[in-house]
Design a protein around this motif. Sequence first.
Motif, PDB file in Angstrom:
ATOM      1  N   ARG A 160      23.865  83.666  43.460  1.00 65.40           N
ATOM      2  CA  ARG A 160      25.320  83.670  43.586  1.00 65.40           C
ATOM      3  C   ARG A 160      25.833  85.030  43.148  1.00 65.40           C
ATOM      4  NH1 ARG A 160      27.834  78.647  44.503  1.00 65.40           N
ATOM      5  NH2 ARG A 160      26.371  76.928  44.430  1.00 65.40           N
ATOM      6  N   GLY A 161      26.797  85.543  43.899  1.00 66.19           N
ATOM      7  CA  GLY A 161      27.343  86.863  43.616  1.00 66.19           C
ATOM      8  C   GLY A 161      28.783  86.768  43.156  1.00 66.19           C
ATOM      9  N   HIS A 162      29.179  87.749  42.345  1.00 67.34           N
ATOM     10  CA  HIS A 162      30.552  87.789  41.843  1.00 67.34           C
ATOM     11  C   HIS A 162      30.980  89.232  41.664  1.00 67.34           C
ATOM     12  CE1 HIS A 162      27.836  87.886  38.367  1.00 67.34           C
ATOM     13  NE2 HIS A 162      28.731  88.706  37.835  1.00 67.34           N
ATOM     14  N   CYS A 163      32.282  89.451  41.632  1.00 68.89           N
ATOM     15  CA  CYS A 163      32.823  90.777  41.352  1.00 68.89           C
ATOM     16  C   CYS A 163      32.592  91.072  39.871  1.00 68.89           C
ATOM     17  CB  CYS A 163      34.312  90.832  41.678  1.00 68.89           C
ATOM     18  SG  CYS A 163      35.083  92.375  41.122  1.00 68.89           S
ATOM     19  N   GLU A 164      31.955  92.209  39.580  1.00 65.86           N
ATOM     20  CA  GLU A 164      31.678  92.546  38.183  1.00 65.86           C
ATOM     21  C   GLU A 164      32.931  93.004  37.437  1.00 65.86           C
ATOM     22  OE1 GLU A 164      28.287  95.219  38.099  1.00 65.86           O
ATOM     23  OE2 GLU A 164      27.038  93.481  37.619  1.00 65.86           O
ATOM     24  N   THR A 165      33.982  93.308  38.159  1.00 66.35           N
ATOM     25  CA  THR A 165      35.222  93.726  37.501  1.00 66.35           C
ATOM     26  C   THR A 165      36.061  92.530  37.066  1.00 66.35           C
ATOM     27  OG1 THR A 165      35.275  95.754  38.795  1.00 66.35           O
ATOM     28  CG2 THR A 165      37.344  95.070  37.764  1.00 66.35           C
ATOM     29  N   CYS A 166      36.271  91.583  37.977  1.00 66.95           N
ATOM     30  CA  CYS A 166      37.169  90.466  37.653  1.00 66.95           C
ATOM     31  C   CYS A 166      36.469  89.107  37.586  1.00 66.95           C
ATOM     32  CB  CYS A 166      38.323  90.406  38.648  1.00 66.95           C
ATOM     33  SG  CYS A 166      37.830  89.896  40.303  1.00 66.95           S
ATOM     34  N   GLY A 167      35.207  89.029  38.020  1.00 68.63           N
ATOM     35  CA  GLY A 167      34.456  87.778  37.931  1.00 68.63           C
ATOM     36  C   GLY A 167      34.631  86.841  39.108  1.00 68.63           C
ATOM     37  N   THR A 168      35.456  87.183  40.079  1.00 73.83           N
ATOM     38  CA  THR A 168      35.675  86.311  41.235  1.00 73.83           C
ATOM     39  C   THR A 168      34.358  86.001  41.950  1.00 73.83           C
ATOM     40  OG1 THR A 168      37.901  87.167  41.612  1.00 73.83           O
ATOM     41  CG2 THR A 168      36.798  86.163  43.514  1.00 73.83           C
ATOM     42  N   PRO A 169      34.057  84.709  42.184  1.00 75.64           N
ATOM     43  CA  PRO A 169      32.855  84.372  42.955  1.00 75.64           C
ATOM     44  C   PRO A 169      32.959  84.942  44.370  1.00 75.64           C
ATOM     45  CG  PRO A 169      33.734  82.437  41.848  1.00 75.64           C
ATOM     46  CD  PRO A 169      34.779  83.530  41.716  1.00 75.64           C
ATOM     47  N   LEU A 170      31.881  85.602  44.845  1.00 74.57           N
ATOM     48  CA  LEU A 170      31.910  86.265  46.149  1.00 74.57           C
ATOM     49  C   LEU A 170      30.970  85.666  47.185  1.00 74.57           C
ATOM     50  CD1 LEU A 170      32.039  90.016  45.053  1.00 74.57           C
ATOM     51  CD2 LEU A 170      33.927  88.588  45.875  1.00 74.57           C
ATOM     52  N   PHE A 171      29.806  85.180  46.762  1.00 76.32           N
ATOM     53  CA  PHE A 171      28.905  84.634  47.769  1.00 76.32           C
ATOM     54  C   PHE A 171      27.849  83.726  47.169  1.00 76.32           C
ATOM     55  CE2 PHE A 171      26.878  88.728  46.664  1.00 76.32           C
ATOM     56  CZ  PHE A 171      25.571  88.323  46.399  1.00 76.32           C
ATOM     57  N   TYR A 172      27.208  83.000  48.087  1.00 80.42           N
ATOM     58  CA  TYR A 172      26.093  82.108  47.784  1.00 80.42           C
ATOM     59  C   TYR A 172      25.004  82.402  48.791  1.00 80.42           C
ATOM     60  CZ  TYR A 172      23.553  77.607  48.210  1.00 80.42           C
ATOM     61  OH  TYR A 172      22.602  76.626  48.298  1.00 80.42           O
ATOM     62  N   ARG A 173      23.776  82.535  48.317  1.00 79.53           N
ATOM     63  CA  ARG A 173      22.625  82.680  49.225  1.00 79.53           C
ATOM     64  C   ARG A 173      21.524  81.751  48.763  1.00 79.53           C
ATOM     65  NH1 ARG A 173      22.876  89.029  49.117  1.00 79.53           N
ATOM     66  NH2 ARG A 173      24.207  89.379  50.913  1.00 79.53           N
ATOM     67  N   ASN A 174      20.942  81.024  49.708  1.00 80.68           N
ATOM     68  CA  ASN A 174      19.777  80.200  49.432  1.00 80.68           C
ATOM     69  C   ASN A 174      18.643  80.793  50.264  1.00 80.68           C
ATOM     70  OD1 ASN A 174      17.727  78.183  49.569  1.00 80.68           O
ATOM     71  ND2 ASN A 174      19.222  76.694  48.815  1.00 80.68           N
ATOM     72  N   HIS A 175      17.751  81.514  49.595  1.00 83.79           N
ATOM     73  CA  HIS A 175      16.748  82.301  50.308  1.00 83.79           C
ATOM     74  C   HIS A 175      15.707  81.447  51.020  1.00 83.79           C
ATOM     75  CE1 HIS A 175      18.453  85.930  48.684  1.00 83.79           C
ATOM     76  NE2 HIS A 175      18.420  85.406  47.480  1.00 83.79           N
ATOM     77  N   SER A 176      15.503  80.213  50.596  1.00 85.85           N
ATOM     78  CA  SER A 176      14.528  79.379  51.289  1.00 85.85           C
ATOM     79  C   SER A 176      15.163  78.555  52.411  1.00 85.85           C
ATOM     80  CB  SER A 176      13.788  78.466  50.303  1.00 85.85           C
ATOM     81  OG  SER A 176      14.699  77.720  49.545  1.00 85.85           O
ATOM     82  N   ARG A 177      16.359  78.012  52.179  1.00 89.78           N
ATOM     83  CA  ARG A 177      16.974  77.159  53.204  1.00 89.78           C
ATOM     84  C   ARG A 177      17.640  77.953  54.314  1.00 89.78           C
ATOM     85  NH1 ARG A 177      20.429  72.403  50.599  1.00 89.78           N
ATOM     86  NH2 ARG A 177      20.260  71.575  52.713  1.00 89.78           N
ATOM     87  N   TRP A 178      18.323  79.037  53.948  1.00 89.33           N
ATOM     88  CA  TRP A 178      19.037  79.842  54.938  1.00 89.33           C
ATOM     89  C   TRP A 178      18.723  81.317  54.680  1.00 89.33           C
ATOM     90  CZ3 TRP A 178      22.000  76.155  52.079  1.00 89.33           C
ATOM     91  CH2 TRP A 178      22.221  74.955  52.770  1.00 89.33           C
ATOM     92  N   PRO A 179      17.518  81.753  55.025  1.00 88.12           N
ATOM     93  CA  PRO A 179      17.070  83.096  54.642  1.00 88.12           C
ATOM     94  C   PRO A 179      17.869  84.241  55.260  1.00 88.12           C
ATOM     95  CG  PRO A 179      15.449  82.029  56.061  1.00 88.12           C
ATOM     96  CD  PRO A 179      16.480  80.988  55.720  1.00 88.12           C
ATOM     97  N   ASP A 180      18.622  83.983  56.319  1.00 93.08           N
ATOM     98  CA  ASP A 180      19.354  85.085  56.961  1.00 93.08           C
ATOM     99  C   ASP A 180      20.861  84.873  56.920  1.00 93.08           C
ATOM    100  OD1 ASP A 180      19.618  82.951  58.728  1.00 93.08           O
ATOM    101  OD2 ASP A 180      19.538  84.240  60.500  1.00 93.08           O
ATOM    102  N   GLU A 181      21.329  84.050  55.984  1.00 98.14           N
ATOM    103  CA  GLU A 181      22.739  83.659  56.005  1.00 98.14           C
ATOM    104  C   GLU A 181      23.356  83.749  54.616  1.00 98.14           C
ATOM    105  OE1 GLU A 181      23.866  80.361  58.702  1.00 98.14           O
ATOM    106  OE2 GLU A 181      24.485  79.378  56.841  1.00 98.14           O
TER     107      GLU A 181
END
Length: 125
Positions: free
Chosen positions: A48-69
């Motif tokens: 899971r990704g977030h903005c390091e300045t304000c903490g806002t959640p930015l993305f979700y990646r599941n490398h096994s279920r959706w490796p290109d998404e």
Amino acid sequence: MRWAAYCHCESCRRAGSTPFVALFGVPDEGLTWSGPVGTYASSDDVERGHCETCGTPLFYRNHSRWPDETHIPAVTLDDPSAYAPKAHIYYNERLPWIEMRDGLPKYDGTGDDGTRPKSDDEAHG
Ligand SMILES: [Zn+2]
């Protein structure tokens, strides 16, 4: 955009500090970020990704279920009104005080086959 849905899963709720999350999925190819992005592993193979300045959640990646998404919260868009959710996913995990009456399809898990969104009108995980 591959799909757009509200996710009611516990993981998304906790990551977003919200009762459910409006998400959409895009191919990783061509996706770039500007500014400081932090990441953490919320579970095995999940980033899971977030903005390091304000903490806002930015993305979700599941490398096994959706490796290109990558799955992105709609409210991070410059114009969130352009977003149109097509379904509710993980509706079985919704909070007991949530009842959606918008007429959209409701799935336990991510959709009919329970494995992944199949098209623009189905969902996430
Ligand atoms: Zn979720």
